[in-house]
Design a protein around this motif. Structure first.
Motif, mmCIF file in Angstrom:
data_model
loop_
_atom_site.group_PDB
_atom_site.id
_atom_site.type_symbol
_atom_site.label_atom_id
_atom_site.label_comp_id
_atom_site.label_asym_id
_atom_site.label_seq_id
_atom_site.Cartn_x
_atom_site.Cartn_y
_atom_site.Cartn_z
ATOM 1 N N GLY A 1 199.461 12.726 23.732
ATOM 2 C CA GLY A 1 199.238 12.348 22.338
ATOM 3 C C GLY A 1 199.306 10.846 22.133
ATOM 4 O O GLY A 1 198.525 10.265 21.367
ATOM 5 N N MET A 2 200.239 10.187 22.825
ATOM 6 C CA MET A 2 200.370 8.730 22.716
ATOM 7 C C MET A 2 199.121 8.028 23.255
ATOM 8 O O MET A 2 198.647 7.043 22.674
ATOM 9 N N ILE A 3 198.573 8.552 24.357
ATOM 10 C CA ILE A 3 197.379 7.928 24.949
ATOM 11 C C ILE A 3 196.176 8.116 24.028
ATOM 12 O O ILE A 3 195.382 7.194 23.816
ATOM 13 N N LYS A 4 196.046 9.319 23.440
ATOM 14 C CA LYS A 4 194.947 9.548 22.496
ATOM 15 C C LYS A 4 195.092 8.635 21.278
ATOM 16 O O LYS A 4 194.107 8.082 20.774
ATOM 17 N N GLY A 5 196.328 8.502 20.802
ATOM 18 C CA GLY A 5 196.562 7.628 19.658
ATOM 19 C C GLY A 5 196.257 6.179 19.969
ATOM 20 O O GLY A 5 195.657 5.459 19.152
ATOM 21 N N LEU A 6 196.668 5.725 21.162
ATOM 22 C CA LEU A 6 196.382 4.352 21.588
ATOM 23 C C LEU A 6 194.876 4.123 21.659
ATOM 24 O O LEU A 6 194.364 3.085 21.212
ATOM 25 N N ASN A 7 194.155 5.087 22.195
ATOM 26 C CA ASN A 7 192.699 4.981 22.310
ATOM 27 C C ASN A 7 192.057 4.855 20.935
ATOM 28 O O ASN A 7 191.191 4.004 20.699
ATOM 29 N N VAL B 1 196.117 14.284 15.984
ATOM 30 C CA VAL B 1 196.567 14.399 17.370
ATOM 31 C C VAL B 1 198.000 14.905 17.347
ATOM 32 O O VAL B 1 198.788 14.524 16.477
ATOM 33 N N ALA B 2 198.355 15.765 18.298
ATOM 34 C CA ALA B 2 199.735 16.259 18.390
ATOM 35 C C ALA B 2 200.440 15.576 19.552
ATOM 36 O O ALA B 2 199.805 15.102 20.488
ATOM 37 N N GLY B 3 201.762 15.527 19.462
ATOM 38 C CA GLY B 3 202.527 15.085 20.622
ATOM 39 C C GLY B 3 203.474 13.946 20.365
ATOM 40 O O GLY B 3 204.680 14.126 20.389
ATOM 41 N N ALA B 4 202.958 12.748 20.098
ATOM 42 C CA ALA B 4 203.819 11.581 20.008
ATOM 43 C C ALA B 4 204.703 11.634 18.764
ATOM 44 O O ALA B 4 204.364 12.259 17.759
#
Length: 642
Positions: free
Chosen positions: A120-126, A417-420
């Motif tokens: 989730g953090m990587i998707k958010g960063l992207n 997005v889920a996760g972070a």
């Protein structure tokens, strides 16, 4: 170290593997359920090299081994041919429906939650890099980052197939194979340019086109990538089928026929029945929750946000996770869990206020690391170590999150997005199509207000530093004792603090022979007055049993400490216990290790008397206990002389 001989001798003198109904292990002992305890030669087992003693209690035949019992257990499982994950009498106790549901969901999601957060953090960063023009959408960097962050979500059924199989007692790779079949690209590709053969349930909300059939049976194709509910139900059915097949297929051919028939039956059944029904159920549930939210986003945000940390304390937040993930997979966003997403930053604000206001040195040492953890999304150290014990600060956190939840409702914030969690969750709210929109701005405003409100409440009336003022020492002066590690000639004194607040009791008053006779080491027992265990000294968590009832530490000075919360509490299988560290963690003196619910453990019929022993007593000249009758956390409890 090999344990084959030890295991063989135990098996031989316990009446053979035929006399075993079930076996588990705790932090120090093998716990057998024997068909006939009279067949066990207890005196001979006590004489076996490597066995400390034998305890018969609570319907269990307990062979005390010591800290290396996990290795002995694995050898026992191998030699006796016992399945380590097979259900036995201890694991078949009935629970309430809610407890069972929470246990299943947490058991399935917990193993994958850290990777889920990272993805989730990587998707958010992207998304953040694209939104601010750092990289272009569709560029090589964008595509690779998206693949890195999205791979878990796209192939989620494979991951959940593995963890669900572990939870339901099925073969994990069968679970993965079922998950793989659900996202197999050729199934969707085969129907890409086809006209539907006909439609099922025309004129209803369940109207579905049929593109292909299986043995003449219509198949309703659903999108299973990123889905949650279908794979869990499919693996549950597969686990039940496995047990049936195991009882009817000869053992000589079970190795390949059980996977063959399980997959052959479960995968088509999932495509034809389980998948569509589970998808419809998930959509219905999501729409109901969305309807409640749409009725009044502000009220929903206030209620969910205000109670989110309470949900976490009781494990009820696990019930929201599959709904939220299902919403993201089906409608592209979630509005259910977003209100609780302000919890980490609200907690950080409250704890920062306590840190700035308190005059208690110990609390300052605890609160600043807890503040940092909360900023990055981990609230348990702050919750259990700082805010909850002071009550008003806990309610200040709830109020701050409730206000933030209401603000998110006003702005219509959504999570894509889920996760972070914590500050890493901010990019989750960027609309992948519209970029920085009203919902994202509302989220940033909400979490900022949650942090500021928590800080202000903590600095004003929610926290009174007088409650943590260090009391003046008016106790009668005791004989002077050497300071920690102070050398007197060749003698060194290691002073260990109490990990628990409570009444001090000599070890020989414990009914358990292994502890009372000092066979597991010298020490003392405590009757807890408070349901938490803290680190008695800086060191490493060398043992943390899955049931969380016992924890072993090795201090930086080499002293091995075993803390066993209650007697026979391993039978609770983790119920009423919560661990706040992991095995291998380096901890600081006074850091929260484990919390437990005193009254519920008592009501369940288990004595709470807690041995605190030095496992490597033989390496020291002596171990001396305090002469106090009651003791507070971090007051001197044991002095180890070397």
């Amino acid at each position: 170290m090999a344990y084959q001989e030890l295991v063989k001798e135990v098996l031989e003198n316990i009446g053979g593997k035929e006399n075993i109904n079930g076996v588990t292990h705790c932090i120090t002992r093998l716990r057998f359920k024997l068909k006939d305890e009279s067949k066990a030669n207890t005196d001979k087992i006590k004489q076996i090299k490597g066995v400390v003693t034998v305890v018969q209690s609570g319907g269990q035949y307990q062979v005390v081994i010591g800290n290396h019992v996990p290795e002995v257990y694995q050898e026992l499982v191998k030699i006796a041919g016992i399945q380590s994950n097979s259900p036995n009498e201890e694991t078949s106790e009935k629970k309430g429906i809610l407890n069972t549901f929470i246990d299943v969901i947490s058991g399935i999601f917990t193993p994958v939650i850290s990777v889920l957060m990272a993805s989730g953090m990587i998707k958010g960063l992207n998304a953040l890099l694209v939104a601010f023009g750092v990289i272009e959408s569709g560029s090589g960097t964008n595509v690779i980052l998206q693949a890195t962050g999205d791979s878990l979500f796209y192939f989620f059924p494979l991951f959940l197939g593995y963890t669900a199989a572990k939870k339901f007692g099925a073969k994990p790779f069968i679970g993965m194979a079922i998950g793989g079949a659900l996202v197999y690209p050729a199934v969707a590709a085969a129907t890409a340019n086809l006209e539907p053969l006909y439609s099922l349930f025309p004129g209803t909300i369940f109207e579905s086109p049929v593109y292909l059939t299986f043995a003449g049976i219509p198949v309703i194709l659903m999108t299973y990538s990123s889905s949650v509910i279908p794979i869990i139900l499919a693996v549950f059915c597969a686990a039940k089928l496995e047990r049936v097949l195991n009882s009817i297929i000869p053992k000589e051919v079970r190795g390949f026929f059980i996977p063959f028939f399980t997959l052959l039956i479960t995968v088509p059944l999932t495509y034809i029945v389980i998948g569509p029904l589970a998808t419809w159920a998930g959509l219905l549930l999501g729409n109901v929750m969305l309807g409640v939210y749409n009725f009044s986003p502000i009220i929903a945000g206030i209620i969910i946000g205000g109670f989110w940390q309470v949900f976490i304390m009781f494990g009820l937040h696990w019930g929201f996770i599959p709904i939220a993930l299902n919403n993201i997979a089906t409608i592209g966003y979630d509005t259910i869990m977003i209100a609780g997403s302000a919890t980490p930053l609200a907690t950080a604000g409250v704890v920062l206020g306590i840190f700035l206001k308190t005059r208690n040195k110990k609390l300052k040492e605890i609160s600043f690391p807890a503040f940092l953890s909360a900023v990055f999304g981990i609230t348990e150290p702050a919750l259990y170590g700082v805010t909850l014990p002071r009550k008003k600060t806990f309610f200040a956190t709830l109020a701050s999150v409730a206000v933030a939840g209401g603000i998110m409702g006003i702005f219509g914030s959504k999570s894509y997005v889920a996760g972070a969690t914590g500050v890493f969750a901010i990019p989750n709210f960027i609309n992948p199509e519209a970029g920085i929109d009203k919902g994202f701005i509302g989220y940033v405003i909400a979490v900022s207000i949650a942090f500021i409100m928590g800080l202000v409440l903590s600095l004003t009336f929610a926290y009174d530093p007088k409650v943590d003022e260090e009391p003046e020492n008016n106790e009668p002066k005791q004989d002077p004792k050497p300071a920690l590690n102070e050398s007197l000639g060749k003698t060194v004194y290691h002073e260990l603090a109490s990990p628990i607040q409570g009444e001090v009791v000599p070890l020989d008053q414990i009914e358990d022979e292994a502890f009372s006779a000092g066979l597991l080491g010298k020490g003392v027992a405590l009757v807890p007055q408070k349901g938490q265990v803290v680190a008695p000294e800086d060191g490493v968590v060398t043992t943390l049993f899955p049931t969380k009832h016992a924890i072993g530490l090795t201090t930086d000075s080499g002293v091995e400490v075993l803390i066993h919360i209650g007697m026979d509490t391993v039978n609770l299988k983790g119920q009423f216990f919560e661990a706040h560290v992991q095995q291998g963690d380096h901890v600081k003196k006074g850091q929260l290790l484990v919390t437990f619910e005193l009254e519920k453990i008592k009501d369940a019929g288990y004595p709470l008397i807690t041995p605190v022993v030095i496992s490597n007593t033989a390496e020291y000249l002596d171990v001396m206990a305090t002469k106090k009758q009651t003791i507070m956390e971090s007051e001197p409890l044991l002095t180890v002389i070397s």
